[in-house]
Scaffold this motif. Structure first.
Motif, short mmCIF file in Angstrom:
data_model
loop_
_atom_site.label_atom_id
_atom_site.label_comp_id
_atom_site.label_asym_id
_atom_site.label_seq_id
_atom_site.Cartn_x
_atom_site.Cartn_y
_atom_site.Cartn_z
N CYS A 1 -1.25 -2.64 -2.15
CA CYS A 1 -0.84 -1.46 -1.38
C CYS A 1 -1.04 -1.66 0.12
CB CYS A 1 -1.63 -0.24 -1.86
SG CYS A 1 -1.10 1.30 -1.09
N LYS B 1 -6.76 0.93 -5.85
CA LYS B 1 -7.28 1.94 -6.77
C LYS B 1 -7.01 1.50 -8.22
CE LYS B 1 -5.18 5.75 -5.44
NZ LYS B 1 -4.71 7.03 -4.89
N HIS C 1 -3.48 5.38 -9.83
CA HIS C 1 -2.81 6.23 -8.85
C HIS C 1 -1.90 7.15 -9.64
CE1 HIS C 1 -1.17 7.54 -5.06
NE2 HIS C 1 0.03 7.46 -5.61
N SER D 1 5.20 9.24 -4.27
CA SER D 1 4.25 8.75 -3.30
C SER D 1 4.59 7.30 -2.96
CB SER D 1 2.83 8.84 -3.89
OG SER D 1 1.94 8.00 -3.22
N GLU E 1 2.50 5.17 -2.54
CA GLU E 1 1.49 4.36 -3.22
C GLU E 1 1.77 4.16 -4.71
OE1 GLU E 1 -2.66 5.15 -2.42
OE2 GLU E 1 -2.14 6.05 -0.49
N ASN E 2 2.81 4.82 -5.23
CA ASN E 2 3.15 4.64 -6.64
C ASN E 2 3.60 3.20 -6.87
OD1 ASN E 2 3.34 5.80 -9.25
ND2 ASN E 2 5.56 5.66 -9.06
N HIS F 1 -0.83 0.12 -6.99
CA HIS F 1 -2.21 -0.08 -7.39
C HIS F 1 -2.28 -0.70 -8.79
CE1 HIS F 1 -3.79 1.90 -3.83
NE2 HIS F 1 -2.82 2.79 -3.98
N ASP G 1 -0.74 3.20 -13.07
CA ASP G 1 -0.12 4.47 -12.69
C ASP G 1 0.56 5.05 -13.92
OD1 ASP G 1 2.42 3.13 -12.95
OD2 ASP G 1 2.19 2.36 -10.91
#
Length: 186
Positions: free
Chosen positions: A31, A37, A40, A45, A47-48, A51, A54
């Motif tokens: 990311c 993480k 997530h 997002s 950030e999807n 990480h 998900d």
């Protein structure tokens, strides 16, 4: 005397070469946010898919279940290790195609994934490992339990995020306005 090639080493090599290819074509290693993480959970997002896991991770377990079943049907004479190597090759090939500019643009144009710019390499490797775990689980569980897990994973992701493996494939191959509107919450 000839040496035998280990299917485990082949499987690991396929994963490593796929990660190297994705890095070479410019995919982010992890990311851009600067941290990693374990989970997530926000779908809409940047950030999807960046990480370790998900909401799309369950679909990769399902890939493992399906690959195990398909390879059991057509290649059951091969050892578990070689069937896993084949499944890993297919999964990694998909991950490379999925992270191509053409498919990323297709996702962005016909699905609700407007902020999707491809998976990080970390996420891709973890998705492949989820497939591997799903493949292994399918080898240990009775068929009914594997089918129950598929229904549970698909039902849960459809209920919570209005997406899942079946809807993802449908919208990529044959986008429907009614599904897109439902996914957008309308």
């Amino acid at each position: 005397m000839t040496k035998r090639v280990s299917p485990l080493l082949v499987t690991l090599a396929i994963i490593a070469l796929s990660a190297a290819w994705l890095l070479w074509i410019g995919r982010e290693p992890w990311c851009k946010c600067g941290y990693i993480k374990l989970w997530h959970g926000e779908v809409v997002s940047a950030e999807n898919s960046q990480h370790i896991s998900d909401w799309y991770t369950p679909s990769h377990f399902i890939h493992g279940f399906l690959f195990f079943g398909a390879l059991w049907l057509v290649a059951r004479r091969l050892s578990f290790g070689w069937r896993l190597a084949i499944a890993t090759l297919v999964e990694c090939a998909w991950e490379i195609v999925e992270n191509s500019d053409a498919v990323i643009e297709r996702y962005r144009s016909v699905t609700i994934s407007l902020d999707y710019y491809g998976d990080s390499v970390l996420n891709t490797v973890c998705d492949v490992l989820a497939m591997v775990l799903g493949f292994w689980l399918a080898s240990k569980l009775p068929v009914w339990a594997t089918v129950a897990l598929i229904v549970l994973f698909e039902g849960t992701t459809m209920w919570i995020i209005r997406d899942g493996l079946a809807l993802n494939v449908l919208m990529l191959v044959w986008p429907l306005d009614s599904v897109a509107q439902w996914q957008a919450g309308r």
